[in-house]
Design an enzyme around this catalytic site. Sequence first.
Site, PDB file in Angstrom:
ATOM      1  N   LYS A   1       0.839  -1.205   0.000  1.00  8.95           N
ATOM      2  CA  LYS A   1       0.000   0.000   0.000  1.00  8.95           C
ATOM      3  C   LYS A   1       0.864   1.241   0.000  1.00  8.95           C
ATOM      4  O   LYS A   1       1.893   1.296   0.692  1.00  8.95           O
ATOM      5  CB  LYS A   1      -0.895   0.041   1.254  1.00  8.95           C
ATOM      6  CG  LYS A   1      -1.984  -1.006   1.290  1.00  8.95           C
ATOM      7  CD  LYS A   1      -2.873  -0.763   2.501  1.00  8.95           C
ATOM      8  CE  LYS A   1      -4.033  -1.743   2.555  1.00  8.95           C
ATOM      9  NZ  LYS A   1      -4.911  -1.491   3.706  1.00  8.95           N
TER      10      LYS A   1
ATOM     11  N   ILE B   1      -5.840  -9.692   4.432  1.00  2.21           N
ATOM     12  CA  ILE B   1      -6.922 -10.308   5.212  1.00  2.21           C
ATOM     13  C   ILE B   1      -7.858 -11.044   4.258  1.00  2.21           C
ATOM     14  O   ILE B   1      -8.400 -10.440   3.331  1.00  2.21           O
ATOM     15  CB  ILE B   1      -7.704  -9.241   6.004  1.00  2.21           C
ATOM     16  CG1 ILE B   1      -6.745  -8.375   6.850  1.00  2.21           C
ATOM     17  CG2 ILE B   1      -8.765  -9.880   6.875  1.00  2.21           C
ATOM     18  CD1 ILE B   1      -5.895  -9.136   7.826  1.00  2.21           C
TER      19      ILE B   1
ATOM     20  N   GLU C   1     -11.956   2.973  10.685  1.00  2.00           N
ATOM     21  CA  GLU C   1     -12.285   1.934   9.710  1.00  2.00           C
ATOM     22  C   GLU C   1     -11.503   0.659  10.017  1.00  2.00           C
ATOM     23  O   GLU C   1     -10.297   0.705  10.280  1.00  2.00           O
ATOM     24  CB  GLU C   1     -11.964   2.427   8.297  1.00  2.00           C
ATOM     25  CG  GLU C   1     -12.637   3.763   7.990  1.00  2.00           C
ATOM     26  CD  GLU C   1     -13.016   3.916   6.533  1.00  2.00           C
ATOM     27  OE1 GLU C   1     -12.688   3.045   5.723  1.00  2.00           O
ATOM     28  OE2 GLU C   1     -13.660   4.934   6.223  1.00  2.00           O
TER      29      GLU C   1
ATOM     30  N   GLU D   1      -7.767   2.430   8.869  1.00  2.00           N
ATOM     31  CA  GLU D   1      -7.423   3.845   8.792  1.00  2.00           C
ATOM     32  C   GLU D   1      -8.460   4.647   9.546  1.00  2.00           C
ATOM     33  O   GLU D   1      -9.509   4.136   9.942  1.00  2.00           O
ATOM     34  CB  GLU D   1      -7.345   4.325   7.337  1.00  2.00           C
ATOM     35  CG  GLU D   1      -8.661   4.250   6.582  1.00  2.00           C
ATOM     36  CD  GLU D   1      -8.544   4.712   5.136  1.00  2.00           C
ATOM     37  OE1 GLU D   1      -7.491   5.256   4.764  1.00  2.00           O
ATOM     38  OE2 GLU D   1      -9.512   4.532   4.396  1.00  2.00           O
TER      39      GLU D   1
ATOM     40  N   ARG E   1     -13.065  13.300   9.279  1.00  2.00           N
ATOM     41  CA  ARG E   1     -14.062  14.157   8.608  1.00  2.00           C
ATOM     42  C   ARG E   1     -15.412  13.460   8.648  1.00  2.00           C
ATOM     43  O   ARG E   1     -15.506  12.314   9.097  1.00  2.00           O
ATOM     44  CB  ARG E   1     -13.653  14.394   7.151  1.00  2.00           C
ATOM     45  CG  ARG E   1     -13.431  13.071   6.391  1.00  2.00           C
ATOM     46  CD  ARG E   1     -13.293  13.234   4.910  1.00  2.00           C
ATOM     47  NE  ARG E   1     -12.799  12.026   4.253  1.00  2.00           N
ATOM     48  CZ  ARG E   1     -13.522  10.965   3.943  1.00  2.00           C
ATOM     49  NH1 ARG E   1     -14.796  10.912   4.252  1.00  2.00           N
ATOM     50  NH2 ARG E   1     -12.975   9.923   3.332  1.00  2.00           N
TER      51      ARG E   1
ATOM     52  N   ARG F   1     -25.486   4.694  -3.333  1.00  2.00           N
ATOM     53  CA  ARG F   1     -24.889   5.875  -3.960  1.00  2.00           C
ATOM     54  C   ARG F   1     -25.287   5.881  -5.441  1.00  2.00           C
ATOM     55  O   ARG F   1     -24.936   4.958  -6.178  1.00  2.00           O
ATOM     56  CB  ARG F   1     -23.366   5.839  -3.844  1.00  2.00           C
ATOM     57  CG  ARG F   1     -22.855   5.829  -2.416  1.00  2.00           C
ATOM     58  CD  ARG F   1     -21.354   6.005  -2.407  1.00  2.00           C
ATOM     59  NE  ARG F   1     -20.798   5.874  -1.072  1.00  2.00           N
ATOM     60  CZ  ARG F   1     -19.595   6.300  -0.709  1.00  2.00           C
ATOM     61  NH1 ARG F   1     -18.818   6.887  -1.613  1.00  2.00           N
ATOM     62  NH2 ARG F   1     -19.148   6.155   0.520  1.00  2.00           N
TER      63      ARG F   1
END
Length: 450
Positions: free
Chosen positions: A158, A203, A275, A288, A292, A336
């Site tokens: 990452k 994972i 998260e 993470e 916000r 969404r």
Amino acid sequence: MFKKILIANRGEIALRIIRTCKEMGIKTVAVYSTADAESLHVRFADEAVCIGPPPSNLSYLKMSNIIAAAEITNADAIHPGYGFLSENAKFSKICQEHGIKFIGASPEMIERMGDKASAKATMKAAGVPTVPGSDGIIESFEKCEKLAEEVGYPVMLKATAGGGGKGMRAVWKKEDLKKAWESARQEASAAFGNDGMYMEKLIEEPRHIEIQIVGDSTGRACHLSERDCSVQRRHQKLTEETPSPFMTKKLRTDMGNAAVKAAEYIKYEGAGTIEFLVDKHRNFYFMEMNTRIQVEHPITEQVIDYDLIREQILVAAGVPISGKNYTPQLHSIECRINAEDPYNDFRPSPGKITVLHAPGGHGVRLDTHVYAGYTIVPNYDSMIAKLITTAQTREEAINKMKRALDEFVIEGIKTTIPFHRQLMDEPDYVAGNYTTAFMNTFKMNEPEEE
């Protein structure tokens, strides 16, 4: 309390913030690019200031223009919404320097939690479970190779400055590591100007489950339960729900306690989200922190009757939180709605909306900034609406969502409404049997003849 808040954002989130400000008796200032002159957030704010041309870097990301807009309108606070400058430490600091309250995290908090490697180290120190992997940025490929052997394949590379799935590579065997290392670094460098990489154990069969938290200036925090965001495409969330169908009472307690512990350890102030990745054995690991408001915050609001934007504003004004942890009593799902063609690999579909009929009825919420005659421009994120249904049970919420999607008519552009309608009938989704890999095997049915 603040007298006037400038909203440094656009679209549905800007409109969402304006609504709460009006209810609190606070004046609002909208900022907009020339492409957004006809947007509803411009129409419904008390004042509006044009901050530049369509490209984000010349408007919504141009800090000097936003600060100037706040100063000429005498705004005493700025709400950044999500995206754009919401997690930008420099912008948070500039607001401080100009005596404008940034309704979000402090510059120090954003820096501490924004860099994934330092966030992981902080959470480890707080006693929150973290994914086994590197302690920081990996200095060389040789060290990467050695660490992969120690952690055990499969592993995930990452980018430390990553987001939106860029600079991420899953590696299942040693022979593929070198190629993945090089391509991930190249992509990260191009996207973020930073090719720093770290590694985590991959994972297996993960669920992406996040815990909503709120902290205040006294150092206290509480959690508002979980959201399951596992249905994703290219690391972008498509639909979310609360409570998670994978959740048990013990898992909710353990994850909630871990999230509160994390927030209080760093003395977090404001609304934020911790998260987690949860494996098939219900082990959970910190992934993470988002410092916000989240896109998917409405489903949390629906199941516990709580205005998160209002709470953000109150906390920023120095009002302490209640300190109560919440357990959802209802079930809520968010779809969404993007201006994308689900029959054509979700290709963006900008253009003019010629017809729009919004769904309604009990337990149906629609957060959107679009209307018939509105033109979707290609310059920004393709999300145009969030459709939320809330009911006593998950089955009822799904049935309500089917009905609402059937009522939702948008013509002139392609949208993801057909995708969501099909998803609501997908046996594995209906059974709550899905992971972050769900979309890898999902296939759209043939479109119906018009």
